[in-house]
Enzyme design. Structure first.
Site, PDB file in Angstrom:
ATOM      1  N   LYS A  83       0.847  -1.194   0.000  1.00  0.00           N
ATOM      2  CA  LYS A  83       0.000   0.000   0.000  1.00  0.00           C
ATOM      3  C   LYS A  83       0.884   1.245   0.000  1.00  0.00           C
ATOM      4  O   LYS A  83       1.754   1.405   0.871  1.00  0.00           O
ATOM      5  CB  LYS A  83      -0.867  -0.012   1.253  1.00  0.00           C
ATOM      6  CG  LYS A  83      -2.349   0.031   0.963  1.00  0.00           C
ATOM      7  CD  LYS A  83      -3.106  -0.229   2.233  1.00  0.00           C
ATOM      8  CE  LYS A  83      -4.477   0.365   2.157  1.00  0.00           C
ATOM      9  NZ  LYS A  83      -5.192   0.188   3.406  1.00  0.00           N
TER      10      LYS A  83
HETATM   11  C1  E4P Z   1      -8.357   1.249   3.294  1.00  0.00           C
HETATM   12  O1  E4P Z   1      -7.729   0.315   2.847  1.00  0.00           O
HETATM   13  C2  E4P Z   1      -8.287   1.757   4.666  1.00  0.00           C
HETATM   14  O2  E4P Z   1      -7.635   0.796   5.454  1.00  0.00           O
HETATM   15  C3  E4P Z   1      -9.609   1.971   5.297  1.00  0.00           C
HETATM   16  O3  E4P Z   1     -10.678   1.548   4.477  1.00  0.00           O
HETATM   17  C4  E4P Z   1      -9.802   3.296   5.950  1.00  0.00           C
HETATM   18  O4  E4P Z   1     -11.065   3.302   6.560  1.00  0.00           O
HETATM   19  P1  E4P Z   1     -11.493   4.361   7.683  1.00  0.00           P
HETATM   20  O5  E4P Z   1     -11.814   5.649   6.996  1.00  0.00           O
HETATM   21  O6  E4P Z   1     -12.707   3.758   8.302  1.00  0.00           O
HETATM   22  O7  E4P Z   1     -10.334   4.480   8.628  1.00  0.00           O
END
Ligand code: E4P
Length: 222
Positions: A83
């Site tokens: 990521k």
């Molecule tokens: C995406 O891969 C992130 O890990 C995640 O969806 C972020 O979500 P949040 O806005 O609930 O922290």
């Protein structure tokens, strides 16, 4: 549509795997921090449970640092997708890592222009955050609509991974739009199963069955 769990919690992942519907996992530094465990060991365990892509995020924000971390992360397992944040050095890193055969999930996407650049850099996944846009009175799902349309117009191969999902309607809309993947917290995954008419219907079936069995028993006795 692929379903990913947005968590680093082993119990949640094991439970979802046992339902036979889990296609992958996404983690981020905040989710990993909650588990209070060694990052690599945790990723190893997640990859041993999940038969699918597991996203692990880099902490560096410069090109060299991201590439170094990515090379280490992919050694953990073939499941690992690195990521990378949607910043200039991130795009550079995505392009470079692709040339080494390392797949990237470009994260923290909040606009269609960012999604275009991620696709041009060669991202394997783009992660637009719908919930965080809704949180600031923007329309998260309309971003998904725009990205899916643009990628279709130009045959971009980057897969759209709907992230920051807060409730089942995000999942329904993502399906209607035709997004490739939806990643969600365990709580939302559980909500997808629930329907009061299923519970009421099952209870009635079982009661009727029990009643009929009891009546049959009585008939045999008399
Ligand atoms: C995406 O891969 C992130 O890990 C995640 O969806 C972020 O979500 P949040 O806005 O609930 O922290």
């Amino acid at each position: 549509m692929k379903i990913f769990l947005d968590t680093a919690n082993i119990d949640e992942i094991k439970e979802a795997v046992s339902w036979g519907i889990l296609d992958g996992v996404t983690t981020n530094p905040s989710l990993v921090a909650k588990e209070k465990r060694d990052f690599k060991e945790l990723l190893q365990e997640i990859c041993s449970i999940v038969d699918g892509d597991v996203s692990a995020e880099v902490i560096s924000t410069d090109f060299e640092g991201m590439v170094k971390e990515a090379r280490e992360l992919v050694k953990i397992s073939d499941n690992i997708i690195v990521k990378i944040p949607l910043i200039k050095d991130g795009l550079k890193a995505v392009k470079f890592l692709k040339s080494e055969g390392i797949r990237a999930n470009v994260t923290l996407c909040f606009s269609p222009t960012q999604a275009i650049l991620a696709a041009k850099a060669g991202a394997y996944y783009i992660s637009p955050f719908v919930g965080r846009l809704d949180d600031i009175s923007s329309d998260g799902m309309s971003l998904i609509r725009q990205i899916v349309q643009i990628y279709k117009n130009y045959n971009f191969e980057t897969k759209v991974l709907v992230a920051s999902v807060r409730h089942p309607m995000h999942v329904v809309e993502a399906g209607l739009i035709g997004a490739d993947v939806v990643t969600m917290p365990f709580k939302v995954l559980e909500q997808l199963i629930k329907h009061p008419l299923t519970d009421i219907g099952l209870e009635r079936f079982l009661q009727d069955w029990k009643k009929a069995q009891a009546e049959l028993k009585l008939e045999k006795v008399s």
